[in-house]
Design a protein around this motif. Structure first.
Motif, PDB file in Angstrom:
ATOM      1  N   ASP A  58       0.830  -1.199   0.000  1.00  0.00           N
ATOM      2  CA  ASP A  58       0.000   0.000   0.000  1.00  0.00           C
ATOM      3  C   ASP A  58       0.869   1.254   0.000  1.00  0.00           C
ATOM      4  O   ASP A  58       0.472   2.285  -0.532  1.00  0.00           O
ATOM      5  CB  ASP A  58      -0.905   0.019   1.227  1.00  0.00           C
ATOM      6  N   ALA A  77       0.131   7.952   9.386  1.00  0.00           N
ATOM      7  CA  ALA A  77      -0.848   8.774   8.661  1.00  0.00           C
ATOM      8  C   ALA A  77      -1.559   7.936   7.599  1.00  0.00           C
ATOM      9  O   ALA A  77      -2.782   8.043   7.432  1.00  0.00           O
ATOM     10  CB  ALA A  77      -0.161   9.979   8.022  1.00  0.00           C
ATOM     11  N   ALA A  78      -0.823   7.081   6.897  1.00  0.00           N
ATOM     12  CA  ALA A  78      -1.450   6.225   5.887  1.00  0.00           C
ATOM     13  C   ALA A  78      -2.408   5.235   6.547  1.00  0.00           C
ATOM     14  O   ALA A  78      -3.508   4.990   6.034  1.00  0.00           O
ATOM     15  CB  ALA A  78      -0.371   5.471   5.105  1.00  0.00           C
ATOM     16  N   TYR A  79      -2.038   4.702   7.669  1.00  0.00           N
ATOM     17  CA  TYR A  79      -2.895   3.765   8.391  1.00  0.00           C
ATOM     18  C   TYR A  79      -4.181   4.455   8.839  1.00  0.00           C
ATOM     19  O   TYR A  79      -5.277   3.896   8.684  1.00  0.00           O
ATOM     20  CB  TYR A  79      -2.166   3.194   9.596  1.00  0.00           C
ATOM     21  N   ARG A  80      -4.057   5.656   9.355  1.00  0.00           N
ATOM     22  CA  ARG A  80      -5.230   6.360   9.857  1.00  0.00           C
ATOM     23  C   ARG A  80      -6.179   6.782   8.744  1.00  0.00           C
ATOM     24  O   ARG A  80      -7.374   6.947   8.967  1.00  0.00           O
ATOM     25  CB  ARG A  80      -4.798   7.582  10.666  1.00  0.00           C
ATOM     26  N   SER A  81      -5.640   6.994   7.559  1.00  0.00           N
ATOM     27  CA  SER A  81      -6.502   7.422   6.459  1.00  0.00           C
ATOM     28  C   SER A  81      -7.185   6.217   5.843  1.00  0.00           C
ATOM     29  O   SER A  81      -8.158   6.279   5.188  1.00  0.00           O
ATOM     30  CB  SER A  81      -5.717   8.173   5.401  1.00  0.00           C
TER      31      SER A  81
END
Length: 81
Positions: A58, A77-81
């Motif tokens: 990802d 940040a990528a995980y939270r989005s």
């Protein structure tokens, strides 16, 4: 799941390994090659995919460009989005 791969140019990786493990650049290069082959084999045998195929991730972060702190923040940040 967030599939993350951290990469860096071989020269950067060799220098990091040599510094971290107190090895010569040659020894670090050899150790890196052995570990890369071991990881690729494990992923291929356990998951059945090519470790180096970018489509399996990802996010791919070049740790030569990002500090570890910046890379961690980008992953979170990528995980939270």
């Amino acid at each position: 799941a967030l599939r993350v791969r951290c990469i860096a140019p071989d020269a950067v990786r060799v220098n990091r390994i040599a510094d971290r493990l107190n090895l010569s650049r040659f020894e670090a290069s050899e150790a890196m090659a052995v570990e890369d082959a071991r990881r690729a084999h494990w992923v291929e045998s356990m998951v059945g995919v090519d470790l180096n195929y970018p489509g399996h991730y990802d996010i791919i972060i070049n740790t030569d460009t990002f500090s570890l702190e910046s890379a961690a923040k980008a992953i979170v940040a990528a995980y939270r989005s």
